[in-house]
Design a protein around this motif. Structure first.
Motif, PDB file in Angstrom:
ATOM      1  N   GLY A 170       7.192  32.157  17.925  1.00 39.09           N
ATOM      2  CA  GLY A 170       7.327  30.790  18.399  1.00 39.09           C
ATOM      3  C   GLY A 170       7.316  29.800  17.257  1.00 39.09           C
ATOM      4  N   ALA A 171       7.401  28.515  17.597  1.00 43.82           N
ATOM      5  CA  ALA A 171       7.380  27.415  16.629  1.00 43.82           C
ATOM      6  C   ALA A 171       8.551  27.482  15.670  1.00 43.82           C
ATOM      7  N   VAL A 172       9.750  27.424  16.233  1.00 43.16           N
ATOM      8  CA  VAL A 172      10.968  27.472  15.426  1.00 43.16           C
ATOM      9  C   VAL A 172      11.592  26.087  15.361  1.00 43.16           C
ATOM     10  N   VAL A 173      11.977  25.729  14.155  1.00 40.90           N
ATOM     11  CA  VAL A 173      12.663  24.455  13.934  1.00 40.90           C
ATOM     12  C   VAL A 173      14.034  24.754  13.331  1.00 40.90           C
ATOM     13  N   SER A 174      15.034  24.184  13.933  1.00 38.75           N
ATOM     14  CA  SER A 174      16.387  24.391  13.405  1.00 38.75           C
ATOM     15  C   SER A 174      16.893  23.102  12.778  1.00 38.75           C
ATOM     16  N   GLN A 175      17.836  23.260  11.889  1.00 40.02           N
ATOM     17  CA  GLN A 175      18.445  22.120  11.228  1.00 40.02           C
ATOM     18  C   GLN A 175      19.937  22.372  11.157  1.00 40.02           C
ATOM     19  N   HIS A 176      20.684  21.302  11.415  1.00 35.89           N
ATOM     20  CA  HIS A 176      22.128  21.452  11.395  1.00 35.89           C
ATOM     21  C   HIS A 176      22.775  20.206  10.825  1.00 35.89           C
ATOM     22  N   PRO A 177      23.728  20.317   9.918  1.00 32.64           N
ATOM     23  CA  PRO A 177      24.260  21.561   9.359  1.00 32.64           C
ATOM     24  C   PRO A 177      23.375  22.097   8.235  1.00 32.64           C
ATOM     25  N   SER A 178      23.632  23.299   7.794  1.00 34.41           N
ATOM     26  CA  SER A 178      22.867  23.863   6.682  1.00 34.41           C
ATOM     27  C   SER A 178      23.435  23.376   5.348  1.00 34.41           C
ATOM     28  N   ARG A 179      24.739  23.148   5.342  1.00 33.43           N
ATOM     29  CA  ARG A 179      25.382  22.618   4.140  1.00 33.43           C
ATOM     30  C   ARG A 179      26.434  21.614   4.562  1.00 33.43           C
ATOM     31  N   VAL A 180      26.577  20.567   3.779  1.00 34.83           N
ATOM     32  CA  VAL A 180      27.623  19.602   4.059  1.00 34.83           C
ATOM     33  C   VAL A 180      28.103  18.995   2.754  1.00 34.83           C
ATOM     34  N   ILE A 181      29.407  18.902   2.653  1.00 34.62           N
ATOM     35  CA  ILE A 181      30.041  18.249   1.512  1.00 34.62           C
ATOM     36  C   ILE A 181      30.849  17.086   2.056  1.00 34.62           C
ATOM     37  N   CYS A 182      30.646  15.915   1.494  1.00 34.56           N
ATOM     38  CA  CYS A 182      31.372  14.758   2.009  1.00 34.56           C
ATOM     39  C   CYS A 182      31.834  13.877   0.861  1.00 34.56           C
ATOM     40  N   LYS A 183      32.730  12.993   1.191  1.00 32.84           N
ATOM     41  CA  LYS A 183      33.247  12.060   0.203  1.00 32.84           C
ATOM     42  C   LYS A 183      32.320  10.859   0.111  1.00 32.84           C
ATOM     43  N   SER A 184      32.299  10.256  -1.034  1.00 30.06           N
ATOM     44  CA  SER A 184      31.492   9.069  -1.240  1.00 30.06           C
ATOM     45  C   SER A 184      31.920   7.971  -0.264  1.00 30.06           C
ATOM     46  N   SER A 194      29.448   8.690   6.138  1.00 33.07           N
ATOM     47  CA  SER A 194      28.108   8.873   6.686  1.00 33.07           C
ATOM     48  C   SER A 194      27.938  10.312   7.147  1.00 33.07           C
ATOM     49  N   VAL A 195      26.752  10.807   6.994  1.00 36.18           N
ATOM     50  CA  VAL A 195      26.454  12.194   7.363  1.00 36.18           C
ATOM     51  C   VAL A 195      25.229  12.223   8.252  1.00 36.18           C
ATOM     52  N   LYS A 196      25.330  12.951   9.356  1.00 32.90           N
ATOM     53  CA  LYS A 196      24.193  13.072  10.269  1.00 32.90           C
ATOM     54  C   LYS A 196      23.625  14.478  10.194  1.00 32.90           C
ATOM     55  N   ILE A 197      22.309  14.550  10.066  1.00 29.93           N
ATOM     56  CA  ILE A 197      21.604  15.832  10.026  1.00 29.93           C
ATOM     57  C   ILE A 197      20.669  15.889  11.231  1.00 29.93           C
ATOM     58  N   GLU A 198      20.730  16.990  11.960  1.00 33.68           N
ATOM     59  CA  GLU A 198      19.886  17.148  13.143  1.00 33.68           C
ATOM     60  C   GLU A 198      18.724  18.093  12.880  1.00 33.68           C
ATOM     61  N   CYS A 199      17.607  17.752  13.455  1.00 32.52           N
ATOM     62  CA  CYS A 199      16.410  18.594  13.364  1.00 32.52           C
ATOM     63  C   CYS A 199      15.897  18.822  14.781  1.00 32.52           C
ATOM     64  N   ARG A 200      15.814  20.073  15.170  1.00 34.45           N
ATOM     65  CA  ARG A 200      15.388  20.401  16.526  1.00 34.45           C
ATOM     66  C   ARG A 200      14.203  21.358  16.536  1.00 34.45           C
ATOM     67  N   SER A 201      13.223  21.046  17.368  1.00 35.61           N
ATOM     68  CA  SER A 201      12.155  22.012  17.621  1.00 35.61           C
ATOM     69  C   SER A 201      12.597  22.818  18.832  1.00 35.61           C
ATOM     70  N   LEU A 202      12.738  24.125  18.647  1.00 32.67           N
ATOM     71  CA  LEU A 202      13.392  24.943  19.668  1.00 32.67           C
ATOM     72  C   LEU A 202      12.457  25.407  20.774  1.00 32.67           C
ATOM     73  N   ASP A 203      11.209  25.605  20.473  1.00 30.97           N
ATOM     74  CA  ASP A 203      10.324  26.175  21.483  1.00 30.97           C
ATOM     75  C   ASP A 203       9.016  25.415  21.629  1.00 30.97           C
ATOM     76  N   PHE A 204       9.004  24.176  21.171  1.00 32.34           N
ATOM     77  CA  PHE A 204       7.835  23.336  21.381  1.00 32.34           C
ATOM     78  C   PHE A 204       8.263  21.881  21.306  1.00 32.34           C
ATOM     79  N   GLN A 205       7.420  21.025  21.811  1.00 34.71           N
ATOM     80  CA  GLN A 205       7.703  19.599  21.760  1.00 34.71           C
ATOM     81  C   GLN A 205       6.992  18.980  20.567  1.00 34.71           C
TER      82      GLN A 205
END
Lengths: 113, 116
Positions: B1-15, B18-29
């Motif tokens: 239990g207690a898993v946290v995911s993040q997406h994306p794992s890698r991102v390359i963008c132009k100067s 804007s880039v959005k990174i998500e952080c999710r707790s998968l099995d707990f609040q």
């Protein structure tokens, strides 16, 4: 304010031997937690062990033990029977103080075959 | 239990993008999530504390208009790097507090951002 100090930027240990990673801290909080995390080259932070400030016994988790000396404000991590897979960065952290955590600068451990 | 995911794992963008990174707790609040930044061979530096349903608390020196944080639910916090520049290139890691007795943080796997 809280502060964590890790004075060993790098350490070497022979496989199957024990190694101690140093951590000292400073805090004005009465209640706090001390944590150790392992960060392999992949970047993920892996929780190893926790010690509460009011815990009288030193924490142990498998091959990991925490040598907690409250009066000296130290929380050293001891890894017994080192394995090649233990090679990584190790971070000591304290928290939560005012609802946040402070990390030390880390110690890079290299286990030699 | 207690898993946290993040997406994306890698991102390359132009100067400038804007880039959005998500952080999710998968099995707990998680009422509280934290965003860290880590430069190569350095420690984790706390950027901000994200609280569900309220504004994030930013650390000194972190531009809140550049690093937008939204904690819309008990399982999701997002970090948006606006108008990204090469100096924003870094490893971004989130963590979630499970509100357990020992306040253990559970970390996501991190997101490596490269701004060209």
């Amino acid at each position: 304010a809280q502060k964590i100090t890790q004075t060993q930027p790098g350490m070497f240990v022979q496989e199957k031997e024990a190694v101690t990673l140093d951590c000292t801290y400073d805090t004005s909080d009465q209640s706090y937690g001390l944590f150790w995390y392992k960060q392999p080259s992949s970047g993920e932070m892996i929780f190893l062990i926790y010690q509460g400030s009011y815990d009288e016994q030193n924490a142990t988790e498998g091959r990991y033990s925490l040598n907690f000396q409250k009066a000296r404000k130290s929380a050293n991590l001891v890894i017994s029977a080192s394995q090649l897979g233990d090679s990584a960065m190790y971070f000591c952290a304290i928290g939560p103080g005012t609802y946040k955590y402070i990390f030390g600068t880390g110690t890079r451990l290299k286990v030699l075959a | 239990g207690a898993v946290v995911s993040q997406h994306p794992s890698r991102v390359i963008c132009k100067s400038g993008t804007s880039v959005k990174i998500e952080c999710r707790s998968l099995d707990f609040q998680a009422t509280t999530m934290f965003w860290y930044r880590q430069f190569p061979k350095q420690s984790l530096m706390l950027m901000a504390t994200s609280n569900e349903g309220s504004k994030a608390t930013y650390e000194q020196g972190v531009e809140k208009d550049k690093f937008l944080i939204n904690h819309a639910s008990l399982t999701l916090s997002t970090l948006t790097v606006t108008s990204a520049h090469p100096e924003d290139s870094s490893f971004y890691i989130c963590s979630a507090d499970r509100d357990s007795a020992r306040d253990e943080q559970f970390f996501g796997p991190g997101t490596r951002l490269t701004v060209l």
